[in-house]
Design an enzyme around this catalytic site. Structure first.
Site, PDB file in Angstrom:
ATOM      1  N   GLU A 108       7.505  -4.356  -1.215  1.00  0.00           N
ATOM      2  CA  GLU A 108       8.592  -4.355  -0.238  1.00  0.00           C
ATOM      3  C   GLU A 108       9.097  -5.777  -0.024  1.00  0.00           C
ATOM      4  O   GLU A 108       8.306  -6.702   0.177  1.00  0.00           O
ATOM      5  CB  GLU A 108       8.120  -3.767   1.098  1.00  0.00           C
ATOM      6  CG  GLU A 108       9.285  -3.511   2.041  1.00  0.00           C
ATOM      7  CD  GLU A 108       8.864  -2.911   3.376  1.00  0.00           C
ATOM      8  OE1 GLU A 108       7.680  -2.992   3.732  1.00  0.00           O
ATOM      9  OE2 GLU A 108       9.749  -2.361   4.060  1.00  0.00           O
ATOM     10  N   GLU A 163       1.006   4.082   7.243  1.00  0.00           N
ATOM     11  CA  GLU A 163       1.925   3.718   6.155  1.00  0.00           C
ATOM     12  C   GLU A 163       1.347   2.512   5.435  1.00  0.00           C
ATOM     13  O   GLU A 163       0.833   1.596   6.075  1.00  0.00           O
ATOM     14  CB  GLU A 163       3.305   3.370   6.748  1.00  0.00           C
ATOM     15  CG  GLU A 163       4.273   2.752   5.747  1.00  0.00           C
ATOM     16  CD  GLU A 163       5.644   2.405   6.352  1.00  0.00           C
ATOM     17  OE1 GLU A 163       6.030   3.011   7.383  1.00  0.00           O
ATOM     18  OE2 GLU A 163       6.318   1.527   5.796  1.00  0.00           O
TER      19      GLU A 163
END
Ligand SMILES: *[C@@H]1O[C@H](CO)[C@@H](O)[C@H](O)[C@H]1NC(C)=O
Ligand SMILES: *[C@@H]1O[C@H](CO)[C@@H](O)[C@H](O)[C@H]1NC(C)=O
Ligand SMILES: *[C@@H]1O[C@H](CO)[C@@H](O)[C@H](O)[C@H]1NC(C)=O
Length: 340
Positions: A156, A151
């Site tokens: 974020e 990932e």
């Protein structure tokens, strides 16, 4: 998208001829200078932009794997949450109209690209990125059997944070660590920069194991996320992922390199990246495979919930619709290029 593909196919012979000529002249000038060719040309593979932005994505409708107070809607049920404005801006947002009881789930969206990638040069131009108490927005790529396949979190942060975080998560493959002192092609400062990237190291172990899912992460500067990022008109995130590196750059709206604006991106000229993972300490080809691009806006859950400090509990604050007036991600375009 389909039109664009058609357009590209019809242009292909022309383009490759042009590239051939370019390559020829570059080889000639390189041999004159007597050094190794460094430049790589990138060709547009896919672009999501404008009225067709939502054509090639799936809408995820399962429960939030990170335990958020969120109800991810299908495309049919998300007409008010995922749409393209008349000016071509694609919008993804959280419902800020409906009543939700304390502890309930609020409507939001999570989209996943149908196309998958094993590398490339990814360029994402955001006018605005979702922010606000309880909000956990992300722009990331992920393989099919997490954590194997890996990932990459490109954007974020949670709640009212104003600093973006870049993180890799891996499974057992690749033995991945973040080495702040790895040798980098981008050390154009001659090595005076103490590490091979500009950001701050948060963690160096990429592998998720025994419940430790923090990943190997780097934080950006103050103002790279949330309200200040949005006040500046957003900006561009660029990721170069190949077998030797994963490099991430961020450019403020007024500092986007001309080659990105022209659609001829050339990372060689972008300087030291904000975050850089080298194959010197991670078998990248082994750890990252078949990634889809994902954009989601979660609410509370594992990270935003535990970091929440807006008064009361995070899950009760879901009831306050005003928390979501800025929970909107506005996209100019997302492009993926491959080495020509
Ligand atoms: C939304 O994105 C975050 C960011 O990486 C991720 O951890 C979380 O699982 C995502 N939510 C869902 C439902 O996938
Ligand atoms: C970086 O390059 C130098 C000189 O080429 C070499 O001695 C050193 O081992 C390299 N460091 C890493 C981490 O590969
Ligand atoms: C929802 O958010 C939008 C964008 O900030 C705002 O214009 C609108 O007034 C909000 N809706 C409500 C009901 O507050």
């Amino acid at each position: 998208m389909k039109l664009l593909t058609f357009f590209l196919i019809s242009l292909l012979p022309l383009l490759s001829l042009a590239r051939f000529n370019n390559r020829l002249s570059r080889q000639q000038s390189d041999s004159r200078r007597g050094n190794v060719a460094r430049g790589t040309t990138y060709m547009l593979q896919t672009q999501h932009q404008g009225q067709n932005f939502f054509d090639d994505w799936d809408f995820f409708t399962g429960p939030d794997p990170t335990n958020g107070n969120v109800q991810y809607e299908s495309q049919a049920n998300a007409q008010d949450l995922a749409y393209v404005q008349p000016d071509g801006t694609a919008v993804l947002k959280v419902d800020n109209q409906s009543y939700v009881p304390p502890g309930g789930n609020r409507r939001s969206v999570r989209i996943t690209s149908k196309e998958t990638y094993n590398g490339g040069l990814f360029i994402a131009d955001f006018w605005q990125f979702a922010t606000g108490q309880t909000v956990w927005p992300a722009f990331w790529t992920v393989g099919p059997s997490w954590p194997n396949g890996g990932e990459i979190d490109i954007v974020e942060y949670v709640n009212t944070a104003t600093v973006n975080q870049y993180t890799l998560h891996t499974g057992t493959g690749g033995n991945c660590q973040l080495n702040p002192n790895a040798n980098s092609t981008y050390r154009s400062d001659g090595g005076s920069q103490p590490q091979s990237y500009l950001g701050t190291t948060l963690g160096t172990q990429c592998m998720s194991s025994n419940g430790n899912n923090a990943g190997c992460a780097v934080s950006d500067f103050q103002g790279s996320a949330g309200s200040p990022f949005n006040a500046g008109g957003g900006g561009v995130f660029a990721m170069l992922w190949d077998n030797s590196q994963i490099s991430l750059w961020r450019f403020d709206r007024n500092q986007i390199p001309q080659d990105i604006q022209n659609g001829n991106p050339n990372p060689d000229g972008w300087g030291v990246p904000m975050a850089y993972w080298s194959s010197q300490s991670c078998d990248i080809a082994n750890a990252f495979q078949d990634h889809s691009i994902v954009i989601n806006i979660s609410i509370c859950g594992d990270w935003a919930g535990s970091a929440y400090n807006g008064g009361g509990s995070c899950s009760d604050a879901v009831s306050n619709a005003a928390n979501y007036n800025n929970a909107q991600t506005k996209i100019n375009y997302i492009s993926v290029y491959q080495k020509a």
